[in-house]
Scaffold this motif. Structure first.
Motif, PDB file in Angstrom:
ATOM      1  N   ILE A   1       2.548   9.590   5.548  1.00 49.83           N
ATOM      2  CA  ILE A   1       2.300   8.903   6.812  1.00 49.83           C
ATOM      3  C   ILE A   1       2.155   9.943   7.914  1.00 49.83           C
ATOM      4  O   ILE A   1       2.852  10.965   7.915  1.00 49.83           O
ATOM      5  N   SER A   2       1.254   9.694   8.843  1.00 54.11           N
ATOM      6  CA  SER A   2       1.061  10.613   9.966  1.00 54.11           C
ATOM      7  C   SER A   2       0.501   9.833  11.145  1.00 54.11           C
ATOM      8  O   SER A   2       0.115   8.664  11.009  1.00 54.11           O
ATOM      9  N   ARG A   3       0.444  10.483  12.284  1.00 59.72           N
ATOM     10  CA  ARG A   3      -0.059   9.828  13.489  1.00 59.72           C
ATOM     11  C   ARG A   3      -0.724  10.842  14.395  1.00 59.72           C
ATOM     12  O   ARG A   3      -0.422  12.035  14.347  1.00 59.72           O
ATOM     13  N   ASP A   4      -1.618  10.339  15.239  1.00 58.35           N
ATOM     14  CA  ASP A   4      -2.250  11.134  16.280  1.00 58.35           C
ATOM     15  C   ASP A   4      -2.062  10.351  17.573  1.00 58.35           C
ATOM     16  O   ASP A   4      -2.789   9.368  17.818  1.00 58.35           O
ATOM     17  N   ASN A   5      -1.098  10.735  18.365  1.00 55.13           N
ATOM     18  CA  ASN A   5      -0.799   9.977  19.576  1.00 55.13           C
ATOM     19  C   ASN A   5      -1.931  10.034  20.592  1.00 55.13           C
ATOM     20  O   ASN A   5      -2.129   9.096  21.363  1.00 55.13           O
TER      21      ASN A   5
ATOM     22  N   GLN B   1      -2.099   8.506   4.032  1.00 55.14           N
ATOM     23  CA  GLN B   1      -2.840   9.187   2.984  1.00 55.14           C
ATOM     24  C   GLN B   1      -2.211   8.816   1.640  1.00 55.14           C
ATOM     25  O   GLN B   1      -1.013   9.029   1.440  1.00 55.14           O
ATOM     26  N   MET B   2      -3.002   8.244   0.754  1.00 53.25           N
ATOM     27  CA  MET B   2      -2.504   7.781  -0.529  1.00 53.25           C
ATOM     28  C   MET B   2      -3.209   8.550  -1.646  1.00 53.25           C
ATOM     29  O   MET B   2      -4.443   8.511  -1.750  1.00 53.25           O
ATOM     30  N   ASN B   3      -2.441   9.235  -2.465  1.00 50.76           N
ATOM     31  CA  ASN B   3      -2.985  10.036  -3.556  1.00 50.76           C
ATOM     32  C   ASN B   3      -2.507   9.523  -4.905  1.00 50.76           C
ATOM     33  O   ASN B   3      -1.519   8.776  -4.980  1.00 50.76           O
ATOM     34  N   ASP B   4      -3.203   9.932  -5.953  1.00 54.38           N
ATOM     35  CA  ASP B   4      -2.842   9.554  -7.320  1.00 54.38           C
ATOM     36  C   ASP B   4      -2.583   8.047  -7.422  1.00 54.38           C
ATOM     37  O   ASP B   4      -1.533   7.604  -7.906  1.00 54.38           O
ATOM     38  N   LEU B   5      -3.523   7.293  -6.934  1.00 55.51           N
ATOM     39  CA  LEU B   5      -3.338   5.845  -6.855  1.00 55.51           C
ATOM     40  C   LEU B   5      -3.270   5.191  -8.229  1.00 55.51           C
ATOM     41  O   LEU B   5      -3.944   5.621  -9.183  1.00 55.51           O
ATOM     42  N   ARG B   6      -2.446   4.168  -8.297  1.00 57.61           N
ATOM     43  CA  ARG B   6      -2.197   3.450  -9.546  1.00 57.61           C
ATOM     44  C   ARG B   6      -2.479   1.965  -9.350  1.00 57.61           C
ATOM     45  O   ARG B   6      -2.502   1.485  -8.218  1.00 57.61           O
ATOM     46  N   ALA B   7      -2.611   1.256 -10.451  1.00 56.93           N
ATOM     47  CA  ALA B   7      -2.894  -0.174 -10.368  1.00 56.93           C
ATOM     48  C   ALA B   7      -1.831  -0.901  -9.536  1.00 56.93           C
ATOM     49  O   ALA B   7      -2.152  -1.837  -8.786  1.00 56.93           O
ATOM     50  N   GLU B   8      -0.600  -0.452  -9.638  1.00 61.41           N
ATOM     51  CA  GLU B   8       0.485  -1.129  -8.912  1.00 61.41           C
ATOM     52  C   GLU B   8       0.455  -0.872  -7.412  1.00 61.41           C
ATOM     53  O   GLU B   8       1.238  -1.456  -6.674  1.00 61.41           O
ATOM     54  N   ASP B   9      -0.438  -0.010  -6.949  1.00 58.91           N
ATOM     55  CA  ASP B   9      -0.614   0.203  -5.518  1.00 58.91           C
ATOM     56  C   ASP B   9      -1.581  -0.812  -4.908  1.00 58.91           C
ATOM     57  O   ASP B   9      -1.780  -0.830  -3.689  1.00 58.91           O
ATOM     58  N   THR B  10      -2.187  -1.631  -5.754  1.00 62.54           N
ATOM     59  CA  THR B  10      -3.071  -2.685  -5.256  1.00 62.54           C
ATOM     60  C   THR B  10      -2.275  -3.634  -4.371  1.00 62.54           C
ATOM     61  O   THR B  10      -1.272  -4.209  -4.797  1.00 62.54           O
ATOM     62  N   ALA B  11      -2.728  -3.778  -3.128  1.00 59.24           N
ATOM     63  CA  ALA B  11      -1.973  -4.571  -2.158  1.00 59.24           C
ATOM     64  C   ALA B  11      -2.748  -4.670  -0.853  1.00 59.24           C
ATOM     65  O   ALA B  11      -3.715  -3.934  -0.631  1.00 59.24           O
ATOM     66  N   VAL B  12      -2.296  -5.573  -0.006  1.00 64.33           N
ATOM     67  CA  VAL B  12      -2.724  -5.568   1.389  1.00 64.33           C
ATOM     68  C   VAL B  12      -1.765  -4.645   2.125  1.00 64.33           C
ATOM     69  O   VAL B  12      -0.542  -4.768   1.986  1.00 64.33           O
ATOM     70  N   TYR B  13      -2.319  -3.716   2.887  1.00 64.92           N
ATOM     71  CA  TYR B  13      -1.513  -2.755   3.628  1.00 64.92           C
ATOM     72  C   TYR B  13      -1.571  -3.100   5.120  1.00 64.92           C
ATOM     73  O   TYR B  13      -2.649  -3.226   5.701  1.00 64.92           O
TER      74      TYR B  13
ATOM     75  N   LEU C   1       6.917  -8.770   0.683  1.00 60.02           N
ATOM     76  CA  LEU C   1       6.650  -7.620   1.540  1.00 60.02           C
ATOM     77  C   LEU C   1       7.441  -6.409   1.040  1.00 60.02           C
ATOM     78  O   LEU C   1       8.602  -6.535   0.652  1.00 60.02           O
ATOM     79  N   GLU C   2       6.798  -5.259   1.081  1.00 61.29           N
ATOM     80  CA  GLU C   2       7.451  -4.005   0.708  1.00 61.29           C
ATOM     81  C   GLU C   2       7.200  -2.975   1.803  1.00 61.29           C
ATOM     82  O   GLU C   2       6.041  -2.634   2.084  1.00 61.29           O
ATOM     83  N   TRP C   3       8.247  -2.495   2.407  1.00 61.54           N
ATOM     84  CA  TRP C   3       8.120  -1.426   3.385  1.00 61.54           C
ATOM     85  C   TRP C   3       7.718  -0.132   2.678  1.00 61.54           C
ATOM     86  O   TRP C   3       8.272   0.194   1.624  1.00 61.54           O
ATOM     87  N   VAL C   4       6.764   0.577   3.256  1.00 60.86           N
ATOM     88  CA  VAL C   4       6.235   1.786   2.623  1.00 60.86           C
ATOM     89  C   VAL C   4       6.766   3.047   3.297  1.00 60.86           C
ATOM     90  O   VAL C   4       7.292   3.947   2.627  1.00 60.86           O
ATOM     91  N   ALA C   5       6.618   3.112   4.620  1.00 65.40           N
ATOM     92  CA  ALA C   5       7.001   4.329   5.320  1.00 65.40           C
ATOM     93  C   ALA C   5       7.014   4.086   6.818  1.00 65.40           C
ATOM     94  O   ALA C   5       6.418   3.123   7.301  1.00 65.40           O
ATOM     95  N   ASN C   6       7.724   4.962   7.544  1.00 71.99           N
ATOM     96  CA  ASN C   6       7.579   4.974   8.989  1.00 71.99           C
ATOM     97  C   ASN C   6       7.782   6.376   9.519  1.00 71.99           C
ATOM     98  O   ASN C   6       8.156   7.300   8.777  1.00 71.99           O
ATOM     99  N   LEU C   7       7.498   6.544  10.805  1.00 71.26           N
ATOM    100  CA  LEU C   7       7.710   7.846  11.418  1.00 71.26           C
ATOM    101  C   LEU C   7       8.051   7.677  12.883  1.00 71.26           C
ATOM    102  O   LEU C   7       7.733   6.679  13.514  1.00 71.26           O
ATOM    103  N   ARG C   8       8.738   8.694  13.374  1.00 74.19           N
ATOM    104  CA  ARG C   8       9.196   8.697  14.753  1.00 74.19           C
ATOM    105  C   ARG C   8       8.038   8.713  15.736  1.00 74.19           C
ATOM    106  O   ARG C   8       6.922   9.059  15.360  1.00 74.19           O
ATOM    107  N   PRO C   9       8.284   8.365  16.992  1.00 73.05           N
ATOM    108  CA  PRO C   9       7.206   8.366  17.992  1.00 73.05           C
ATOM    109  C   PRO C   9       6.469   9.696  18.106  1.00 73.05           C
ATOM    110  O   PRO C   9       5.249   9.713  18.292  1.00 73.05           O
ATOM    111  N   ASP C  10       7.193  10.804  17.968  1.00 78.72           N
ATOM    112  CA  ASP C  10       6.533  12.100  18.091  1.00 78.72           C
ATOM    113  C   ASP C  10       6.102  12.648  16.735  1.00 78.72           C
ATOM    114  O   ASP C  10       5.592  13.767  16.651  1.00 78.72           O
ATOM    115  N   GLY C  11       6.315  11.879  15.680  1.00 82.06           N
ATOM    116  CA  GLY C  11       5.909  12.283  14.334  1.00 82.06           C
ATOM    117  C   GLY C  11       6.785  13.331  13.699  1.00 82.06           C
ATOM    118  O   GLY C  11       6.457  13.846  12.622  1.00 82.06           O
ATOM    119  N   SER C  12       7.910  13.638  14.326  1.00 78.60           N
ATOM    120  CA  SER C  12       8.742  14.742  13.852  1.00 78.60           C
ATOM    121  C   SER C  12       9.515  14.413  12.582  1.00 78.60           C
ATOM    122  O   SER C  12       9.914  15.310  11.842  1.00 78.60           O
TER     123      SER C  12
END
Lengths: 110, 116
Positions: B70-74, B82-94, B45-56
């Motif tokens: 990473i973003s959210r719409d409460n 949003q994933m840009n410039d994707l590479r082979a090493e980004d292949t994974a289950v998210y 497992l590799e943690w990618v990102a997180n964000l606060r409850p209000d997205g701040s």
């Protein structure tokens, strides 16, 4: 490359106990809570332990967690075939400002 | 029932972009940190990102900063990656996962992303 180190595998007979170690540093385990997860490939990971030693509601007390200094341990007693899975520790790393998972340990029931 | 359902995975060519979504139900979405975690084939497992409850505030694994957002719409009870410039090493289950007391207590079933 993970900053939390676990043994690659552990095994024991049904009914026995296994322990899984997780070694880190002062920036993660030493000063933050440790959690543990069970993961069977192809399924959603499951939280087993949070805040070092707390179990989510409904989780059997066969699973236990402890922490000492910069290391943590997951214990599983009364081992069952259904416990065969990969287990990961995790903690927030204050230096990285990132959550980190351990390298993972495969549990095999002999 | 407390539930997280990811969507948006698929096959993308290297250099392409993809936006993952995670729909939450059964709990107060706006009250929780939310995470993205991934698992590459044969890896841990590799943690990618997180964000606060209000997205701040957002946090990322160093290796992905600048490419993933990473973003959210409460109001919609939804989490995005949003994933840009994707590479082979980004292949994974998210996976998306709900934050709880410095842990992730509820996880989705995951969505497969293949870069080839």
């Amino acid at each position: 490359q993970s900053v939390l180190t676990q043994p690659p595998s552990v095994s024991a007979a049904p009914g026995q106990k296994v322990t899984i170690s997780c070694s880190g540093s002062s920036s993660n385990i030493g000063n933050n809570y440790v959690s543990w997860y069970q993961h069977l490939p192809g399924t959603a990971p499951k939280l087993l332990i949070y805040e070092n030693n707390k179990r989510p509601s409904g989780l059997p007390d066969r699973f236990s967690g402890s922490k000492s200094g910069t290391s943590a341990t997951l214990g599983i007693t009364g081992l069952q075939t259904g416990d065969e899975a990969d287990y990961y520790c995790g903690a927030w790393d204050s230096s990285l400002s990132a959550y980190v998972f351990g390298t993972g340990t495969q549990v095999t029931v002999l | 029932e407390v539930q997280l359902v990811e969507s948006g995975g698929g096959l993308v060519q290297p250099g392409g972009s993809l936006r993952l979504s995670c729909a939450a139900s059964g709990f107060t979405f706006s009250g929780h940190y939310m995470n993205w975690v991934r698992q590459a084939p044969g890896k841990g497992l590799e943690w990618v990102a997180n964000l606060r409850p209000d997205g701040s505030e957002t946090y990322y694994v160093d290796s992905l900063k600048g490419r993933f957002t990473i973003s959210r719409d409460n109001a919609k009870k939804s989490l995005y990656l949003q994933m840009n410039d994707l590479r082979a090493e980004d292949t994974a289950v998210y996976y998306c996962a709900r934050g709880h007391q410095d842990a992730a207590d509820i996880w989705g079933q995951g969505t497969m992303v293949t870069i080839s």
